[in-house]
Design an enzyme around this catalytic site. Sequence first.
Site, PDB file in Angstrom:
ATOM      1  N   SER A  44       0.835  -1.190   0.000  1.00  8.29           N
ATOM      2  CA  SER A  44       0.000   0.000   0.000  1.00  8.29           C
ATOM      3  C   SER A  44       0.874   1.247   0.000  1.00  8.29           C
ATOM      4  CB  SER A  44      -0.876  -0.003   1.244  1.00  8.29           C
ATOM      5  OG  SER A  44      -1.672   1.139   1.293  1.00  8.29           O
ATOM      6  N   LEU A  45       0.445   2.227  -0.723  1.00  9.78           N
ATOM      7  CA  LEU A  45       1.125   3.503  -0.761  1.00  9.78           C
ATOM      8  C   LEU A  45       0.504   4.390   0.309  1.00  9.78           C
ATOM      9  CD1 LEU A  45       3.057   5.427  -2.245  1.00  9.78           C
ATOM     10  CD2 LEU A  45       1.195   5.941  -3.814  1.00  9.78           C
ATOM     11  N   LYS A  74      -9.002   5.613  -4.753  1.00 14.68           N
ATOM     12  CA  LYS A  74      -9.271   5.020  -3.449  1.00 14.68           C
ATOM     13  C   LYS A  74     -10.758   4.757  -3.319  1.00 14.68           C
ATOM     14  CE  LYS A  74      -8.927   3.759   0.819  1.00 14.68           C
ATOM     15  NZ  LYS A  74      -9.408   2.410   0.892  1.00 14.68           N
ATOM     16  N   ARG A  96      -5.856  -8.179   0.820  1.00 16.39           N
ATOM     17  CA  ARG A  96      -4.505  -7.625   0.877  1.00 16.39           C
ATOM     18  C   ARG A  96      -3.801  -7.943   2.187  1.00 16.39           C
ATOM     19  NH1 ARG A  96      -4.294  -1.618   0.106  1.00 16.39           N
ATOM     20  NH2 ARG A  96      -4.682  -1.554   2.312  1.00 16.39           N
TER      21      ARG A  96
END
Length: 170
Positions: A44-45, A74, A96
Amino acid sequence: PNPAAFIEDRIADEYPDGSTHFEVYKRLFSEDGRERDLVAPMLSLAKVFNHAEVARWAGRMRSDGAVTVVFSPKYDGLPAQVLFEEDGSVVQAVTRGDGRRGQDVTYAVSHIPDLHALRTSTSAVTLANGRILAAGEVCLRRDQFTSASAAMETEYSRLRNAAVGILRST
């Protein structure tokens, strides 16, 4: 003796709580809910607000070869990775999680009507073995949230909570 009757009797003995055959099958054969490795990391950024911050993040990535980076809007849902066979059948779907391991939701996502559109999305990558790996976000539209909230015993305050709750209870 009738084999079907024997099996039904065994199910009734093993699961006296009144579970349906479907629920028993899911408990015995489904991987849903178990933790498993993602086929490829889904890192994840952190929140970024300009191009310079994205460039700094990209500069920190280590790689021994080509890296595919997918940027997407998002959504307020549950990120997941889905692996498809060449024929379109679902091999596995994993949330995730921590970016390397997540929760198996293969059975649950197989009931999403638009799931196969993910195979041709911009996140889809064809692997060397011919399988297709794609990432997406499990989420609800507001109209789905309203009708699901009315039909469920659990009240959810946010779309994301409802999407996660429905996915994990399927």
